[in-house]
Every structure is written in C-alpha cells, then in structure tokens.
Design a protein around this motif. Structure first.
Motif, PDB file in Angstrom:
ATOM      1  N   UNK B 223      12.268  23.366  14.216  1.00 22.63           N
ATOM      2  CA  UNK B 223      13.092  23.220  15.422  1.00 22.63           C
ATOM      3  C   UNK B 223      12.259  23.469  16.666  1.00 22.63           C
ATOM      4  N   UNK B 230      16.993  20.800  37.428  1.00 25.24           N
ATOM      5  CA  UNK B 230      17.605  19.872  38.374  1.00 25.24           C
ATOM      6  C   UNK B 230      16.502  19.049  39.044  1.00 25.24           C
ATOM      7  N   UNK B 265      12.373  32.508  18.342  1.00 23.53           N
ATOM      8  CA  UNK B 265      13.188  32.369  17.133  1.00 23.53           C
ATOM      9  C   UNK B 265      12.968  31.022  16.451  1.00 23.53           C
ATOM     10  N   UNK B 267      12.280  28.480  13.808  1.00 22.64           N
ATOM     11  CA  UNK B 267      12.389  28.517  12.342  1.00 22.64           C
ATOM     12  C   UNK B 267      12.396  27.121  11.775  1.00 22.64           C
ATOM     13  N   UNK B 273      21.230  24.172  16.956  1.00 24.51           N
ATOM     14  CA  UNK B 273      21.709  24.997  18.062  1.00 24.51           C
ATOM     15  C   UNK B 273      20.528  25.545  18.875  1.00 24.51           C
ATOM     16  N   UNK B 274      20.575  25.383  20.176  1.00 24.39           N
ATOM     17  CA  UNK B 274      19.519  25.988  20.998  1.00 24.39           C
ATOM     18  C   UNK B 274      19.606  27.524  20.953  1.00 24.39           C
ATOM     19  N   UNK B 275      18.529  28.194  21.338  1.00 29.03           N
ATOM     20  CA  UNK B 275      18.537  29.660  21.345  1.00 29.03           C
ATOM     21  C   UNK B 275      18.387  30.186  22.770  1.00 29.03           C
ATOM     22  N   UNK B 276      19.040  31.308  23.018  1.00 29.66           N
ATOM     23  CA  UNK B 276      18.921  31.927  24.341  1.00 29.66           C
ATOM     24  C   UNK B 276      17.507  32.470  24.530  1.00 29.66           C
ATOM     25  N   UNK B 279      15.230  29.964  26.016  1.00 28.55           N
ATOM     26  CA  UNK B 279      15.502  29.744  27.440  1.00 28.55           C
ATOM     27  C   UNK B 279      14.831  30.830  28.272  1.00 28.55           C
ATOM     28  N   UNK B 280      15.000  32.055  27.829  1.00 26.74           N
ATOM     29  CA  UNK B 280      14.433  33.191  28.543  1.00 26.74           C
ATOM     30  C   UNK B 280      12.902  33.122  28.548  1.00 26.74           C
ATOM     31  N   UNK B 284      10.624  32.484  31.843  1.00 29.43           N
ATOM     32  CA  UNK B 284       9.666  33.534  32.265  1.00 29.43           C
ATOM     33  C   UNK B 284       8.252  32.962  32.346  1.00 29.43           C
ATOM     34  N   UNK B 297      17.342  25.437  39.147  1.00 29.58           N
ATOM     35  CA  UNK B 297      18.257  25.611  38.019  1.00 29.58           C
ATOM     36  C   UNK B 297      17.858  24.762  36.819  1.00 29.58           C
ATOM     37  N   UNK B 301      19.248  21.728  28.138  1.00 32.67           N
ATOM     38  CA  UNK B 301      18.414  22.454  27.170  1.00 32.67           C
ATOM     39  C   UNK B 301      18.820  21.894  25.816  1.00 32.67           C
TER      40      UNK B 301
END
Ligand code: FAD
Ligand code: FAD
Ligand code: FES
Lengths: 481, 380
Positions: B223, B230, B265, B267, B273-276, B279-280, B284, B297, B301
């Motif tokens: 994945x 934007x 994450x 795997x 499903x995307x992972x938070x 995104x973080x 960063x 913004x 995702x």
C-alpha cells in the motif's frame, strides 16, 4: 442592499464591525458572513474562473461550490460564505491560482477527541441525531462547517407542513433555534462549528475521522476524532443548469439567495427570474416578494407546476407569471446579469423557435433540484449507488439508517433528497441506532414510532419520489446482504 | 470469441501494449475489471526520471523519455508531458560519494545530469529550505519530468480502439486456460476467449493473475499513499525527491502539489484505507522541505499499490515454462516512466519474435537461486 423592514423577520445582525476589502474600509455586522456583507456593499464579483478568467459570484451560500473563494488575512482560498465578518479582517480578491499564504502561524499540533457518536453536519438531520443519541446516554460530538448550526433550516421562514411531532406549523428558522437551544443545554453533546470533517482513516477499532477547525486568526487546528459510530448528515448541494453565461454573477442557487435574503437580510438585486417551479422555487419566489424584490417570472421545463398548489396560488395573487414548458435560453450581461431570454420547449425538450421572451432581471435563481453530498460517506467505503429518485448518488442503507459499512449511518438529504421533517425523523432513527452500535441500551419502541411517521409523511403524492427512492435503496440493501 | 493476444489490465502498460500491437495489425482484446486507470496508473505521481543506479534502468528510462517527448504528436492528443527536471537531495558526504558515482554512470550513458550546491537548489526550487531538508547539495537532471497519467493512458486506449483493438472495461479475467504448457485462452465473465498470448499487466494483482496459469511470481502488493494540495500559483517545475527520506513531490500544471512518502504504517496487502499517520508524516516532512507550504490545505489523500518485485526491477518477457504467457509487472513504483520502452520490447517480441537483452536480464528466471542485484534509487 440590506433590508430594513420585513413583514415577518427581524434580523439579529449583531454589532457593527469594520473590515477591509481590497484595502477599502467597509462595514458589516458580526453575525453576517463575509459574502453577505460584500453583497450588501454592492460587490457581486467574488472570484474568477480557473480556466477562462471569467467573473464569478457566489452560488450556494453554504460552502459547497467554492465560487466565493478569497484571501482573508493572508490565507488564500477561504470560502467566504461560511466565514463570519470580524473587526479588522482583511479580505482580498485573488487570482484564479492564488499566491501562497503570506501569514505565519504557530504549530498547533494535532489533538485527539473521543466520543461514542460523531455527527457530521448540523442541519435538521444532524441535530436530531445528536439529541437522540445523547438521550440514549451516548457522548456526542457534532460538527458543522458553517459558523452557525441549523443547516438549510436557518433560512426557511415559512411554516412547515407535515406532522406536529416534527413541529409542523412552525417556521424552519424557529425549529432550528429550538433544536440549537436543546443541543447547547445538553451536556453530553459537544459542538464544533467552522469545522470540516475531511477524511476517514484506518483504525484498529471503531472509526477514525480527521477534522479541521478554522480559528479566528484564520489558522486551522487539526483533530483526530475517534468514535464508536458516526452519523453522516452532510446534506446536499444545489444543481446547476447549462446555458450560455450560466456563470455570470447574478446566476445564483435558490438556496443561496434564500440564505442571503432570509438569514442576513441582504438583497442580491431587484428583479428576479426563478428557474424551477418545485416547492423550493415557489417558496423562495414568495419569500423574495416578501423581502421587497420583484419576481419577473417563474419558468418550468415540465408541462405542469412541480410544487404544492397553495404556493403557486400565492404567487399568482401577486401577479407573477408561471411559464410551464419553458426554459432559460441564455443570460446576458457584461460582468453581471443584465437580463435573460426564456423560450418555450416541446415534448422532446427542443426549443420552439420564435417563442423567445426577454426578461428584464438582474438575478436568475436556479431551483432545479439538489444532489446528495456523498463525499464524506464515500470515504468510509460504504456502498454508494446512483438512484435518480434520490437525487443522485446515495449510500445504500437499511431501515435503521446504517450503511453497508457497520457503524456508519446516514440521515437527511444525504440519504436521498426529501424535506426537513423527514430529515429530522431520519436523524432520530440514525441517532438511536448509532447509540445502540456504540453499546448503549436504547428504547427501540421509539424507532417503530419514527418509522410510522416517516411512512405517513411519504404517503401523499409529493412523497412519491422519496417513497420510490427508499424502496430501491431497501432492495439494493437486501442484495448486498 | 477469438483473438491473437489477450491483455489483462487497463493501466498504462496494458493500454500502451494494446496500442503498439494493434498498430502492427495484431488482433488484441484488453480486459480491465474496473475502469481504465483504476489501478496504480490513476493513482501515481507519474514522474519520469533517468537518474537511476543501474545501467539497465538508466537506458530504459532514457529511451522512454525519447518516446514520451514525441508521444503527444504520435497519439494526436496532449499527454501533458513536461520536462521540469528531478532534483535529488544529497544529505551527507557518504551520499555525495554515491551520487558522484551515479552521476558518472548516468553521464556516460548520455544523461544530462549534474551535482548542484545549496544555493543552486534554491534557484531551481525557490520554496525549498536546504537546511530544513538537511541537504548539502543535490543532483539535478533538467530533462527528467512528468506526464499526465490519465491523458497518456486514455490517448493510448483511444488510438488502440481506432486501430481495431477491443477494450472491455468492467470485465474481469477469472481463468487462464493452459494446455500442454501452452496458453489457449482466458475466461472473462463466464465467456471463453481463445488466444495465443496472454499478457499479464495486472499491476499489483499480477500475482493473482499468474496463479491462474499455475505460475508463482515473487511480487508483493504494497500500500502506497499520496496527497495533493489545493491549487496554488505555479512556483516550481521540478520533482523534488530524497532517497533517505523517501519523499517525492512536484507541482502539477494545474497548480496542485502532489507527493508521497513511505508511511509509518505501510503494510503488504490489498488495503485501501488511507492512514492518518501517513498524512501527518507527509505533512511534517513536506513542510520541513518547503516551509511555505505549512498553511496550504491538503485537498485529497488516497491509496494505491506498488507491485514490488524482490529486486525492485520489472519482470518482463515470455514465461520459460508456459508458452504464450507474457510477464509485464513487478514495476515496484516506477512502471509509468518505464512503460514506453518496456511495452515496445514486449510488442516487438510478440509481433516479430525480436530478442532484446532486457528480455534476459529482466526475465522471471533471474530469481532462480541467483544473486539479486537490487535497484537502490527508489522513493515513495
Ligand atoms: C432552498 C431550499 C428550500 C427548502 N424548503 C423546504 C421546505 O420548505 N420545507 C421542507 O420541509 N424542506 C425544505 N427544504 C429541504 C430541507 O431544507 C432539507 O431537506 C433539510 O434541510 C435537510 O437537512 P439535512 O440535515 O439533511 O441537511 P442540511 O440542512 O443541508 O445540513 C447539512 C449540514 O452539513 C454540513 N456539512 C456538510 N459537509 C460537512 C463536513 N464535511 N464537515 C462538517 N460539516 C459538514 C453543512 O455545512 C450543513 O450545515 C428546502 C431546501 C432548500 C435547499
Ligand atoms: C502512489 C504511487 C505513486 C507512484 N509514482 C510513480 C511515479 O512517479 N513514476 C512512475 O513511473 N511510477 C509511479 N508509480 C508506479 C506506477 O503507478 C505503476 O508502476 C504503473 O502505473 C503500473 O501500470 P500498470 O499498467 O502495469 O498497472 P496498473 O495501472 O496497476 O493496472 C493494472 C490493472 O489491472 C486490472 N486488473 C487486475 N486484475 C485483473 C483481472 N483479473 N482482470 C482484468 N483486469 C484486472 C486492475 O484493475 C488495474 O486497472 C506510483 C505508484 C503509486 C501507487
Ligand atoms: S462555497 Fe461559498 S458560495 Fe458556494
């Protein structure tokens, strides 16, 4: 122009405040959206189109179309129709592709919120879902993008039909106020305004959403929201029509105009052409007359009027012509609407040459239906299908309002376009069963009562579309299981 | 139904093959179980880079760039090809040494690439902060670039159909018929289609497709997540990447900034499903590289899959045991940029029996007990 006197409404505009538009000092009121304050100051061109640099005005007035984006305090792409005016705010028009932000903010980090039930959308469906879940002892968070609760109810100044349980006989705006009061007094419910749910993420148990809250300094604070179940009640967006110059400032959604006139007491122009004679078109026309605008005509493409007879009769009494089998041929004007041409159409929707009429107007309202706002629910992986009678793409759900994704519920316009009383009942059902999914003991007898009332509301001739839509949804649900 | 070649998968590789083969007058039928571009192709960064560590990849990429640069004309549609260059961050002295080696090899093969310092980084991409990147320099190749994956793939598909190819969408191949170690046909939606060749260009699902012919391939679906921001006024043209951080990002012609990075994450498996945490981590790292993007913004995702082979190199060519079964997978995250050359080699082989060194070096047989030389210049 602001309305100073209105037969049934008094506007709670709040304190007068100053703000800057392209460097020029203007005034507005603290309870107004920036878009409303600009229109009140005679500014109708808000943005420019991406590709051809054409002038654009607002369209939806509820954060869904993005045609009102401006730079506010150095932050580009702000939807100014859901942003309130504040003292000293610097509002600027931007090029189609905006310059990067020119402001610096502190890193606010990411906080985690936890609750039993997350409710997305604070319209009638979402508010009723929140209350119902909280009554079953669930801890609830309710989120709305706008700076006030109520969704589309806020602008409905006419008395509701339907069952007295859903407050028939009251005006939508008063229903919104009562629901809001109950919500605020309920200490199981936390409210997040100016907050958008933007994503759905993998999680080990329960559900995980992402949410961004707009703060007063125009920065944003991001939250992870963990919940056991969620009710999505994100409503619908207004449909558009294709004709030459349909993007000129002055061509607005009927709902957008209704917000402007009934919520903010701001008139977008003097003379209106209404497109569509469903209940929305008829009611909004009447409300514009009440507010002192001139309704030049209502056009309807079908051979008969779509909405209730009583609403049409009211308009006729004011001498407003309703042209059936007619459509807008084009709108003209330099950088705003200066008039429109309507034309008769035959059975096959072809224009009949020689039947053109010019309508002298400065506003064209489109009341041509709504489409469910399925974006958030589709992120969860719930099964989405196209059902014309429901207004477009909807999430398949059972009679507890649960989608094919366990623990994700839908309610209101999102689950099929109907009306506010139905949205409230669906909200109650979704609230009840989302609390149950969150492990609460709930009184399911209430659910039978809600279902019975929904059936009654859909029994009449105007409930037919909704009835067909829900039957199709139910059938698809069974196929999925 | 009967055809010469059945292509499984409507991504960049399947559609390009359908175009090339049909142009040569060969009967082809392409089956896509969803819609064109629904696999990795519609979810990718579509970056085109010649700065690789192996001779093989450098040549494949360089030859592909040649084809890409003429493709709009050939396909009579704009494919959005743009050469804004690739800027590859160098983080320390050790990386600098490795970069010098790579650049030497790349230049010897005719790729215009050079090592630049921190000031030049800012000249090429003004929003970058070399200190935040922890960069001491970078390599830069101005002829690297990007094409629009949708426009390119659909252009191939449309021209293929004009040439007589049949393209079936929303039809899944569920079975491959093999008799006496030779491909005889496939079954799609219950219908049997007789054919002489089957091409497995099913991306991350290629191992499932290979199983249908009784072939085991060592690929794994991984994945991968990506974002776009934007739209903003155009501020840079290059793709910025780092092998250490794994990040890549560039600004699209429409103004959005698109990018990805290996997520915490990450795997194996068909996980949509995307992972938070991605995104973080992406936000960063991206804002460490380009601090002015802090208040831009994220618009979308999504997830896609890399079809990862053990040595991160593609697997192509006819199967040594099953005649008529053609491999075209294992692209490991760079199958868009290599597709012009890879599909040319495969179609020349099918139409004229033409051999190529790559059909040997990239054959499935290389995994049999031999030493694996791994491509190391991988991002995302
Ligand atoms: C012009 C017009 C006139 C109408 N007149 C009548 C009438 O006279 N009688 C009647 O019964 N019905 C009427 N209706 C229909 C009625 O208003 C709707 O059926 C009802 O409001 C639907 O309620 P809802 O809660 O589903 O959605 P809405 O009221 O649309 O509320 C949805 C809310 O969700 C929020 N939201 C959306 N996405 C997100 C997100 N990602 N994050 C956070 N918040 C989000 C929105 O900001 C909005 O506040 C009318 C509708 C329109 C447009
Ligand atoms: C986030 C991300 C970023 C990337 N960035 C880049 C980049 O910058 N540059 C680059 O070169 N590459 C990049 N890649 C890799 C690139 O996208 C892929 O290598 C390339 O698109 C593969 O194309 P394909 O045609 O082989 O496979 P795909 O595009 O995956 O197509 C395979 C198709 O096969 C179909 N299929 C599967 N099974 C069946 C069946 N049984 N029957 C019928 N149809 C079937 C699938 O539905 C799918 O549409 C990236 C990938 C990802 C995920
Ligand atoms: S988003 Fe503001 S008018 Fe539609």
């Amino acid at each position: 122009m602001r309305i100073e006197e209105h037969p049934i409404l008094s506007f709670e505009r709040g304190r007068k405040v100053h703000f800057y538009f392209n460097g020029k000092k203007l005034y507005g009121y603290e309870n107004e959206s920036i878009a409303a304050a600009l229109v009140a100051n005679g500014i109708t061109q808000l943005s420019k189109s991406l590709k051809y640099n054409r002038p654009r005005g607002f369209f939806c007035g509820i954060g869904k179309c993005a045609s009102c984006r401006m730079r506010v305090n150095g932050v580009p792409n702000v939807r100014i129709c859901i942003e309130n005016v504040r003292e000293g705010l610097e509002v600027e028009t931007q090029e189609p592709l905006a310059e990067l932000p020119s402001r610096e903010f502190d890193d606010k980090g990411i906080d985690t919120l936890e609750c039993d039930v997350l409710v997305i959308g604070g319209g009638p469906a979402g508010l009723c879902a929140s209350l119902e879940a909280a009554k079953s002892d669930a801890d609830v968070i309710v989120v709305d993008e706008n700076f006030k609760l109520g969704g589309q109810l806020l602008k409905q100044t006419h008395k509701f039909f339907g069952s007295k349980h859903e407050m028939a006989g009251k005006r939508g705006i008063d229903i919104a106020k009562e629901l809001e009061k109950e919500i605020i007094e309920n200490n199981r419910i936390r409210v997040f305004l100016k907050s958008s749910v933007f994503g759905y993420y993998e999680s080990d148990h329960g559900h995980l959403f992402g949410m961004a809250q707009r703060l007063d300094d125009m920065s944003e604070k991001v939250y992870k929201v963990k919940c056991k179940s969620a009710v999505i009640a994100s409503g619908a967006s207004e449909n558009f029509l294709v004709f030459p110059n349909n993007d000129l400032p002055g061509v607005y959604g009927a709902g957008g105009v209704q917000t402007l006139v009934n919520v903010y007491g701001v008139l977008p122009g003097k003379k209106v052409l209404m497109v569509g004679s469903g209940n929305v078109g008829l009611i909004v026309s009447y409300q514009l007359l009440q507010a002192g605008m001139e309704v030049k005509a209502v056009v309807e493409a079908l051979p008969k009027i779509g909405g209730y007879f009583v609403h049409a009769a009211k308009l006729r009494r004011f001498g407003v012509p309703i042209y059936v089998s007619h459509t807008v041929k084009e709108v003209y004007g330099e950088d705003k609407v200066e008039g429109a041409t309507i034309v008769e159409i035959d059975k096959n929707w072809r224009e009949i040459p020689g039947t053109e009429k010019r309508i002298d107007c400065d506003v064209v309202c489109l009341a041509v239906g709504l489409s469910p706002s399925v974006r958030v629910v589709s992120l969860t992986g719930a099964d989405i299908r196209y059902i014309p009678e429901a207004g477009g793409y909807v999430a398949i759900h059972d009679d507890c309002m649960e989608t094919t994704k366990r623990g994700i519920f839908v309610a209101g316009d999102l689950s099929g376009i109907e009306e506010a009383s139905i949205a409230m009942l669906e909200g109650k059902l979704a609230g009840l069963y989302s609390a149950k999914r969150a492990g609460k003991d709930v009184n399911e007898d209430k659910a039978d009562e809600y279902r019975k009332r929904l059936e009654e509301l859909r029994a009449g001739p105007f409930g037919e579309r909704g009835r067909i839509a829900k039957e199709k949804i139910r059938r698809l649900w069974k196929e999925c299981h | 139904m009967k055809t010469d070649v059945v292509i499984i998968g409507g991504g960049i590789n399947g559609c390009s093959l359908a175009y090339q083969l049909s142009k040569k007058g060969i009967d082809v039928a392409l089956f896509e179980r969803k819609y064109i571009c629904s696999g990795a192709t519609g979810r990718c960064g579509a970056g085109i880079r010649q700065q690789w560590s192996t001779r093989e990849n450098i040549i494949l990429a360089k030859e592909s760039v040649k084809i890409f640069s003429k493709l709009s004309r050939e396909l009579k549609e704009d494919i959005g090809f743009r050469q804004g260059g690739y800027l590859v961050a160098i983080h320390d002295e050790k990386e600098l040494k490795e970069a010098e080696e790579r650049v030497k090899l790349q230049r010897s093969l005719g790729v215009d690439v050079k090592i630049i310092d921190k000031d030049e980084i800012k000249e090429i991409v003004p929003i970058l902060d070399p200190d935040g990147m922890h960069a001491i320099g970078a390599t830069f190749c101005p002829t690297d670039g990007h094409a629009d994956p949708f426009k390119t793939t659909f252009a191939y598909a449309r021209r293929a159909v004009e040439n007589g190819a049949k393209i079936f969408t929303h039809r899944e191949v569920s079975k491959i018929i093999v008799e006496k170690n030779k491909v005889k046909g496939v079954v799609a939606d219950g219908e049997r289609i007789d054919c002489n060749y089957v091409i497995n260009s099913a991306g991350a699902w290629s191992r499932i497709v290979a199983r249908m012919a009784g072939i085991d391939i060592p690929n794994r679906p991984l994945r991968k997540e990506a974002i776009v921001t934007e739209k903003m006024k155009r501020v840079f043209d290059a793709m910025v990447i780092s092998f250490r951080d794994g990040i890549y990002f560039s600004q699209q012609s429409e103004g959005n900034i698109l990018g990805g990075i290996p997520g915490p994450d990450e795997r194996e498996g068909y996980l949509y499903q995307p992972t938070f945490s991605f995104l973080n981590h992406m936000a960063r790292t991206l804002t460490r590289y380009a601090p002015v993007l802090k208040f831009v913004r994220v618009l979308r995702h999504w997830t896609g899959f890399y079809d990862v082979s053990p040595d991160a190199r593609p697997i192509i060519g006819e199967d040594p045991n099953i005649k008529g079964f053609i491999h075209c997978h294992g692209f490991s995250g760079h199958g868009f940029m290599l597709s012009p050359m890879v599909t040319k080699i495969i179609s020349d082989y099918i139409s004229d029996g033409k051999d190529s060194d790559y059909l040997h070096s990239l054959s499935i047989e290389r995994f049999k007990g031999k030493d694996i030389s791994r491509e190391v210049s991988v991002v995302g």
